[in-house]
Write a protein that holds these residues in place. Structure first.
Motif, PDB file in Angstrom:
ATOM      1  N   ARG A  13      -6.764 -57.477  14.650  1.00  0.00           N
ATOM      2  CA  ARG A  13      -6.039 -55.948  13.475  1.00  0.00           C
ATOM      3  C   ARG A  13      -7.323 -55.983  13.382  1.00  0.00           C
ATOM      4  O   ARG A  13      -8.170 -54.752  12.538  1.00  0.00           O
ATOM      5  CB  ARG A  13      -4.778 -56.364  13.327  1.00  0.00           C
ATOM      6  N   ALA A  14      -7.903 -57.491  12.200  1.00  0.00           N
ATOM      7  CA  ALA A  14      -9.847 -57.828  11.446  1.00  0.00           C
ATOM      8  C   ALA A  14     -10.586 -56.877  12.429  1.00  0.00           C
ATOM      9  O   ALA A  14     -11.483 -56.198  11.650  1.00  0.00           O
ATOM     10  CB  ALA A  14      -9.836 -59.131  11.373  1.00  0.00           C
ATOM     11  N   THR A  15     -10.303 -57.126  13.321  1.00  0.00           N
ATOM     12  CA  THR A  15     -12.046 -56.574  14.442  1.00  0.00           C
ATOM     13  C   THR A  15     -11.418 -55.290  14.581  1.00  0.00           C
ATOM     14  O   THR A  15     -12.194 -54.545  14.191  1.00  0.00           O
ATOM     15  CB  THR A  15     -11.747 -56.766  16.064  1.00  0.00           C
ATOM     16  N   TYR A  16     -10.515 -54.516  14.784  1.00  0.00           N
ATOM     17  CA  TYR A  16     -10.547 -53.223  14.406  1.00  0.00           C
ATOM     18  C   TYR A  16     -10.824 -52.630  13.056  1.00  0.00           C
ATOM     19  O   TYR A  16     -11.191 -51.242  12.787  1.00  0.00           O
ATOM     20  CB  TYR A  16      -8.443 -52.737  14.851  1.00  0.00           C
ATOM     21  N   SER A  17     -10.617 -53.495  11.623  1.00  0.00           N
ATOM     22  CA  SER A  17     -10.679 -52.557  10.899  1.00  0.00           C
ATOM     23  C   SER A  17     -12.861 -52.262  10.632  1.00  0.00           C
ATOM     24  O   SER A  17     -12.426 -51.896   9.563  1.00  0.00           O
ATOM     25  CB  SER A  17      -9.912 -53.455   9.417  1.00  0.00           C
ATOM     26  N   GLY A  32     -17.795 -56.242  24.670  1.00  0.00           N
ATOM     27  CA  GLY A  32     -17.671 -55.960  23.814  1.00  0.00           C
ATOM     28  C   GLY A  32     -16.217 -56.152  22.626  1.00  0.00           C
ATOM     29  O   GLY A  32     -15.764 -56.879  23.853  1.00  0.00           O
ATOM     30  N   PRO A  33     -16.024 -55.558  21.262  1.00  0.00           N
ATOM     31  CA  PRO A  33     -14.716 -56.736  20.870  1.00  0.00           C
ATOM     32  C   PRO A  33     -13.706 -55.883  21.538  1.00  0.00           C
ATOM     33  O   PRO A  33     -13.814 -54.650  21.517  1.00  0.00           O
ATOM     34  CB  PRO A  33     -14.955 -56.337  18.978  1.00  0.00           C
ATOM     35  N   ALA A  34     -12.574 -56.346  21.427  1.00  0.00           N
ATOM     36  CA  ALA A  34     -11.309 -55.741  22.414  1.00  0.00           C
ATOM     37  C   ALA A  34     -11.177 -54.371  21.442  1.00  0.00           C
ATOM     38  O   ALA A  34     -10.536 -53.538  21.730  1.00  0.00           O
ATOM     39  CB  ALA A  34     -10.348 -56.756  22.287  1.00  0.00           C
ATOM     40  N   ALA A  35     -11.114 -54.472  20.100  1.00  0.00           N
ATOM     41  CA  ALA A  35     -11.060 -53.312  19.212  1.00  0.00           C
ATOM     42  C   ALA A  35     -11.748 -51.907  19.085  1.00  0.00           C
ATOM     43  O   ALA A  35     -11.222 -51.388  18.886  1.00  0.00           O
ATOM     44  CB  ALA A  35     -10.704 -54.512  17.980  1.00  0.00           C
ATOM     45  N   ALA A  36     -12.766 -52.454  20.283  1.00  0.00           N
ATOM     46  CA  ALA A  36     -13.603 -50.676  19.730  1.00  0.00           C
ATOM     47  C   ALA A  36     -13.000 -50.268  20.765  1.00  0.00           C
ATOM     48  O   ALA A  36     -13.020 -48.731  20.389  1.00  0.00           O
ATOM     49  CB  ALA A  36     -14.918 -51.849  20.964  1.00  0.00           C
ATOM     50  N   ASP A  37     -12.280 -49.976  22.180  1.00  0.00           N
ATOM     51  CA  ASP A  37     -11.920 -49.653  22.594  1.00  0.00           C
ATOM     52  C   ASP A  37     -10.824 -49.071  21.851  1.00  0.00           C
ATOM     53  O   ASP A  37     -10.301 -47.646  22.247  1.00  0.00           O
ATOM     54  CB  ASP A  37     -11.191 -50.161  24.179  1.00  0.00           C
ATOM     55  N   LEU A  38      -9.497 -49.829  21.334  1.00  0.00           N
ATOM     56  CA  LEU A  38      -8.701 -49.602  20.217  1.00  0.00           C
ATOM     57  C   LEU A  38      -9.117 -48.718  19.265  1.00  0.00           C
ATOM     58  O   LEU A  38      -8.096 -47.129  19.168  1.00  0.00           O
ATOM     59  CB  LEU A  38      -7.842 -50.235  19.840  1.00  0.00           C
ATOM     60  N   CYS A  39     -10.106 -48.938  19.286  1.00  0.00           N
ATOM     61  CA  CYS A  39     -10.540 -47.932  17.919  1.00  0.00           C
ATOM     62  C   CYS A  39     -10.940 -46.102  18.634  1.00  0.00           C
ATOM     63  O   CYS A  39      -9.735 -45.275  18.193  1.00  0.00           O
ATOM     64  CB  CYS A  39     -12.297 -48.115  17.070  1.00  0.00           C
ATOM     65  N   ASN A  40     -11.090 -46.400  19.120  1.00  0.00           N
ATOM     66  CA  ASN A  40     -11.684 -44.799  20.091  1.00  0.00           C
ATOM     67  C   ASN A  40     -10.579 -44.393  20.061  1.00  0.00           C
ATOM     68  O   ASN A  40     -10.193 -42.745  20.688  1.00  0.00           O
ATOM     69  CB  ASN A  40     -12.364 -45.351  21.866  1.00  0.00           C
ATOM     70  N   LEU A  41      -9.765 -45.450  21.582  1.00  0.00           N
ATOM     71  CA  LEU A  41      -8.007 -44.514  21.582  1.00  0.00           C
ATOM     72  C   LEU A  41      -7.454 -43.709  20.438  1.00  0.00           C
ATOM     73  O   LEU A  41      -7.159 -43.067  20.917  1.00  0.00           O
ATOM     74  CB  LEU A  41      -7.453 -46.021  22.299  1.00  0.00           C
ATOM     75  N   LEU A  42      -7.112 -44.500  19.342  1.00  0.00           N
ATOM     76  CA  LEU A  42      -6.428 -43.847  18.553  1.00  0.00           C
ATOM     77  C   LEU A  42      -7.154 -42.935  17.624  1.00  0.00           C
ATOM     78  O   LEU A  42      -6.775 -42.151  17.588  1.00  0.00           O
ATOM     79  CB  LEU A  42      -5.939 -45.378  17.138  1.00  0.00           C
TER      80      LEU A  42
END
Length: 141
Positions: free
Chosen positions: A135-139, A85-95
């Motif tokens: 960052r755009a994906t994360y948002s 999936g989009p790389a930012a998905a794990d970052l969202c969960n992590l944060l």
């Protein structure tokens, strides 16, 4: 990880179940049901499909993170739910799951996580995403 498709009604059934069990605030239920019937979740899914994908842990939370003695490097365990999936998905969960209350109000933690994520990217398998794209994906996540 992203499913191949989001079946109509499945999100609504899950929302109704969670609301009935008292796990969702009452004011959130109509909004989630409206999103499902308006195909907004389907639209978000298709947008995520257009973003660069990578291997995801899909369960980044404190219990699954260990730090090596000496180097302090983070190691993730329990890869049973891994997917793509989009790389930012794990970052969202992590944060969201690892940040102490109040830390998300500042950008310091977020900046440190993005920097560490991009520094640790395995460039032998694929080029890392641009930080602005990440960052755009994360948002969106």
């Amino acid at each position: 990880a992203l499913p191949r498709r989001l079946p109509h009604g499945r999100v609504s059934a899950a929302v109704e179940h969670l609301a009935g069990a008292g796990h969702l605030p009452g004011e959130l239920v109509p909004q989630l049901l409206d999103m499902d019937t308006a195909d907004l979740l389907q639209d978000a899914y298709h947008l995520c499909e257009t973003m660069p994908h990578t291997l995801l842990h899909c369960d980044t939370r404190p219990a699954h993170i260990f730090f090596r003695q000496g180097s302090g490097e983070a190691c993730f365990i329990d890869w049973q739910r891994c997917g793509r999936g989009p790389a930012a998905a794990d970052l969202c969960n992590l944060l969201c799951l690892c940040a102490a209350p109040g830390c998300m109000a500042t950008s310091e933690l977020e900046d440190a996580v993005f920097a560490a994520y991009l520094k640790g990217w395995d460039r032998s398998s694929a080029p890392p995403p641009a930080e602005s794209d990440l960052r755009a994906t994360y948002s969106l996540c």
